[in-house]
Enzyme design. Structure first.
Site, PDB file in Angstrom:
ATOM      1  N   ASP A   1       0.865  -1.188   0.000  1.00 24.05           N
ATOM      2  CA  ASP A   1       0.000   0.000   0.000  1.00 24.05           C
ATOM      3  C   ASP A   1       0.894   1.228   0.000  1.00 24.05           C
ATOM      4  O   ASP A   1       1.924   1.264   0.667  1.00 24.05           O
ATOM      5  CB  ASP A   1      -0.979   0.002   1.175  1.00 24.05           C
ATOM      6  CG  ASP A   1      -0.304  -0.097   2.515  1.00 24.05           C
ATOM      7  OD1 ASP A   1      -0.152   0.941   3.181  1.00 24.05           O
ATOM      8  OD2 ASP A   1       0.074  -1.223   2.903  1.00 24.05           O
TER       9      ASP A   1
ATOM     10  N   GLU B   1      -7.599   5.041  12.368  1.00 18.92           N
ATOM     11  CA  GLU B   1      -6.458   4.892  13.272  1.00 18.92           C
ATOM     12  C   GLU B   1      -6.530   5.782  14.500  1.00 18.92           C
ATOM     13  O   GLU B   1      -5.792   5.572  15.458  1.00 18.92           O
ATOM     14  CB  GLU B   1      -5.156   5.192  12.516  1.00 18.92           C
ATOM     15  CG  GLU B   1      -4.906   4.302  11.306  1.00 18.92           C
ATOM     16  CD  GLU B   1      -3.599   4.629  10.603  1.00 18.92           C
ATOM     17  OE1 GLU B   1      -2.664   5.094  11.295  1.00 18.92           O
ATOM     18  OE2 GLU B   1      -3.509   4.426   9.378  1.00 18.92           O
TER      19      GLU B   1
END
Length: 297
Positions: free
Chosen positions: A101, A193
């Protein structure tokens, strides 16, 4: 004439007393020099001992903190690999489908060289790219990376970094305007997150609104990305188990998460030819055919 009135006798008496004091036969109310030094010497010894003890304690605490925060998280990188080593790290055993990613952090990518990684012992099959963040921030490299990934034969996906303090529907609509997914692309990903100091219930409600809006538009369940600890602490509601889970769990031999998961981001320090900066490495929990079944039809 008595001695009381005799000046010579008085002087001799003073001398006798002074001499006697020097020899220590007559006590004095004032402490001697040795007596003065004794307690000072004892105090100096104690303070030196305490200083040494304090230094040892400080060094010990610093060593523990340094190991816990700076060495322990990376100790896995120094362990001998039980299986294969590729891209500068130990590759988790038992998985055949690998991917990365990327975002603007990786800078300009040499796609021709990156394509050569398909011929290694651990070929790269899929690439997730950061597309958006919050309600108005585009990743500057997304558009070019998204096109190049398709042109070079990689299975591609796009993700959104969630900001709890921004309206969830505004974030979802921003992603929709930015990302046009085609058949063969992976479902959109929500990267969660941070809590943004939101209460747990409020955080969950916002995330669910984003997921519902995205699923309604693209016709596929989005992938939920977050760390193992974050999910178990903040997204433990069963409603989130219905989404494909991409777990971030670094420097371990295997995933400890007990629930179902589809992707595992196992390191953030991969060294992939064609990319100058460190890159995240991932594995898919299944076969290549199963990965393709997960894509948009």
């Amino acid at each position: 004439m008595s001695s009381r009135n005799n000046p010579i006798s008085a002087v001799q008496k003073k001398r006798t007393v002074a001499t006697t004091r020097k020899k220590g036969t007559v006590s004095s109310s004032k402490p001697s020099r040795a007596q003065k030094k004794a307690p000072m010497k004892h105090g100096y010894s104690m303070s030196g001992w305490l200083r040494n003890l304090l230094a040892v304690v400080i060094i010990g605490c610093f060593s523990v903190i340094f190991y816990y925060f700076f060495l322990r998280p990376y100790a896995y990188r120094w362990k001998p690999c039980n299986g294969m080593k590729e891209y500068g790290v130990c590759i988790p055993s038992g998985y055949d489908i690998h991917g990365i990613d990327i975002s603007h952090y990786q800078g300009k990518i040499d796609w021709g060289r990156l394509l050569q990684n398909k011929q290694t012992a651990t070929p790269l099959h899929f690439i997730f790219m950061k597309a958006t963040e919050g309600g108005d921030h585009n990743d500057t490299t997304f558009e070019a990376n998204f096109v190049n990934a398709r042109n070079h034969g990689f299975i591609r996906g796009a993700y959104h970094f969630y900001i709890p303090g921004t309206d969830a529907l505004k974030q979802a609509d921003f992603f929709i305007r930015t990302v046009k997914l085609d058949s063969g692309d992976l479902p959109p990903v929500l990267d969660v997150e941070v809590t943004g100091r939101k209460e747990k219930k409020e955080l969950q409600q916002g995330i669910k609104r984003w997921l519902d809006r995205i699923e309604s538009h693209y016709g596929v369940k989005p992938i939920l990305y977050t760390s193992y600890k974050f999910k178990t602490r903040y997204l433990d509601d069963s409603i989130f188990n219905a989404y494909p889970y991409w777990i971030a769990h670094y420097y371990v031999d295997s995933v400890k998460y007990q629930g179902k998961w589809h992707f595992w981001q196992h390191t953030d320090v991969g060294n992939v030819p064609g990319i100058k900066e460190d890159v995240d490495l991932n594995v898919f929990n299944g076969t290549l055919e199963e990965l393709k079944k997960l894509t948009i039809k």
